[in-house]
Structure formats: C-alpha cells, structure tokens
Design a protein around this motif. Sequence first.
Motif, PDB file in Angstrom:
ATOM      1  N   PHE A  44      36.734  40.199  45.110  1.00  0.00           N
ATOM      2  CA  PHE A  44      37.224  41.414  44.473  1.00  0.00           C
ATOM      3  C   PHE A  44      36.133  41.878  43.521  1.00  0.00           C
ATOM      4  O   PHE A  44      35.791  41.179  42.572  1.00  0.00           O
ATOM      5  CB  PHE A  44      38.517  41.128  43.704  1.00  0.00           C
ATOM      6  N   ASP A  45      35.551  43.046  43.815  1.00  0.00           N
ATOM      7  CA  ASP A  45      34.502  43.581  42.949  1.00  0.00           C
ATOM      8  C   ASP A  45      34.739  45.065  42.723  1.00  0.00           C
ATOM      9  O   ASP A  45      35.842  45.559  42.956  1.00  0.00           O
ATOM     10  CB  ASP A  45      33.114  43.300  43.526  1.00  0.00           C
ATOM     11  N   ALA A  94      28.041  39.441  39.806  1.00  0.00           N
ATOM     12  CA  ALA A  94      27.782  40.008  38.481  1.00  0.00           C
ATOM     13  C   ALA A  94      26.340  40.500  38.379  1.00  0.00           C
ATOM     14  O   ALA A  94      26.078  41.536  37.761  1.00  0.00           O
ATOM     15  CB  ALA A  94      28.074  38.973  37.395  1.00  0.00           C
ATOM     16  N   ALA A  95      25.415  39.775  39.006  1.00  0.00           N
ATOM     17  CA  ALA A  95      24.016  40.198  38.989  1.00  0.00           C
ATOM     18  C   ALA A  95      23.822  41.501  39.740  1.00  0.00           C
ATOM     19  O   ALA A  95      22.937  42.297  39.413  1.00  0.00           O
ATOM     20  CB  ALA A  95      23.132  39.108  39.590  1.00  0.00           C
ATOM     21  N   ALA A 149      28.839  32.470  43.862  1.00  0.00           N
ATOM     22  CA  ALA A 149      29.062  33.805  44.435  1.00  0.00           C
ATOM     23  C   ALA A 149      29.479  34.794  43.350  1.00  0.00           C
ATOM     24  O   ALA A 149      29.009  35.943  43.337  1.00  0.00           O
ATOM     25  CB  ALA A 149      30.129  33.736  45.521  1.00  0.00           C
ATOM     26  N   LEU A 150      30.317  34.357  42.423  1.00  0.00           N
ATOM     27  CA  LEU A 150      30.748  35.229  41.334  1.00  0.00           C
ATOM     28  C   LEU A 150      29.564  35.628  40.456  1.00  0.00           C
ATOM     29  O   LEU A 150      29.429  36.792  40.074  1.00  0.00           O
ATOM     30  CB  LEU A 150      31.829  34.542  40.501  1.00  0.00           C
ATOM     31  N   ASN A 174      37.694  46.330  35.731  1.00  0.00           N
ATOM     32  CA  ASN A 174      37.269  45.477  34.619  1.00  0.00           C
ATOM     33  C   ASN A 174      37.117  43.988  34.939  1.00  0.00           C
ATOM     34  O   ASN A 174      37.063  43.170  34.045  1.00  0.00           O
ATOM     35  CB  ASN A 174      38.161  45.678  33.388  1.00  0.00           C
ATOM     36  N   MET A 175      37.067  43.602  36.206  1.00  0.00           N
ATOM     37  CA  MET A 175      36.842  42.197  36.514  1.00  0.00           C
ATOM     38  C   MET A 175      36.216  42.027  37.897  1.00  0.00           C
ATOM     39  O   MET A 175      36.302  42.900  38.753  1.00  0.00           O
ATOM     40  CB  MET A 175      38.136  41.396  36.458  1.00  0.00           C
ATOM     41  N   LEU A 176      35.583  40.886  38.059  1.00  0.00           N
ATOM     42  CA  LEU A 176      35.108  40.408  39.354  1.00  0.00           C
ATOM     43  C   LEU A 176      35.876  39.126  39.627  1.00  0.00           C
ATOM     44  O   LEU A 176      36.208  38.385  38.696  1.00  0.00           O
ATOM     45  CB  LEU A 176      33.608  40.109  39.304  1.00  0.00           C
TER      46      LEU A 176
END
Length: 82
Positions: free
Chosen positions: A9-10, A41-42, A36-37, A51-53
């Motif tokens: 979820f991105d 973010a990178a 992976a998370l 507002n979240m990954l």
Amino acid sequence: MAMFYFQLFDHEGVRPTEMAYEFDSTEAAIKEARTALSEMAADGLPSTEYNMLCVEVFDAQRNPIREIRLVLEEIDTSRAVS
C-alpha cells in the motif's frame, strides 16, 4: 522453504497479492517486508491523502501474518502558544 505473499500500500493505493515469494522462515519474510517498506519510502513519501506506506505479509494460504507501516505525520507548529 515456505511461500509468502506481500501486499503493498503506497501513494498509488493497494496492489494485489498475486506474486508469491519463498523464504526460509516467517522471520526472513518479515525482514524482507521491512526492506521493501524502506525501499518504498526511498521512492517517495506518502501523500497527505493516505499518510502511510504499508507492507502486509501473508502465508501460503493467504492468512495475514504481519502488517508493517510507516506513517507520515505532519504537524503545524506555526500556531505557537504564548
């Protein structure tokens, strides 16, 4: 080796859990989900809309095992109290 599924979820929304990955253990799958998370973010922080990954890890039967989230919180500090 055991099979695991990841759901991402991105800023583009939720991606389906269609690809399976093999890992030696649940701990190894969770470690890869954390990696992976960080790579997500990178590639860019989430928009204010989401507002979240998040990376969710499922076992071979697609039972949920772990959900790993990175939440972006933006705080307006311009209204300082005197």
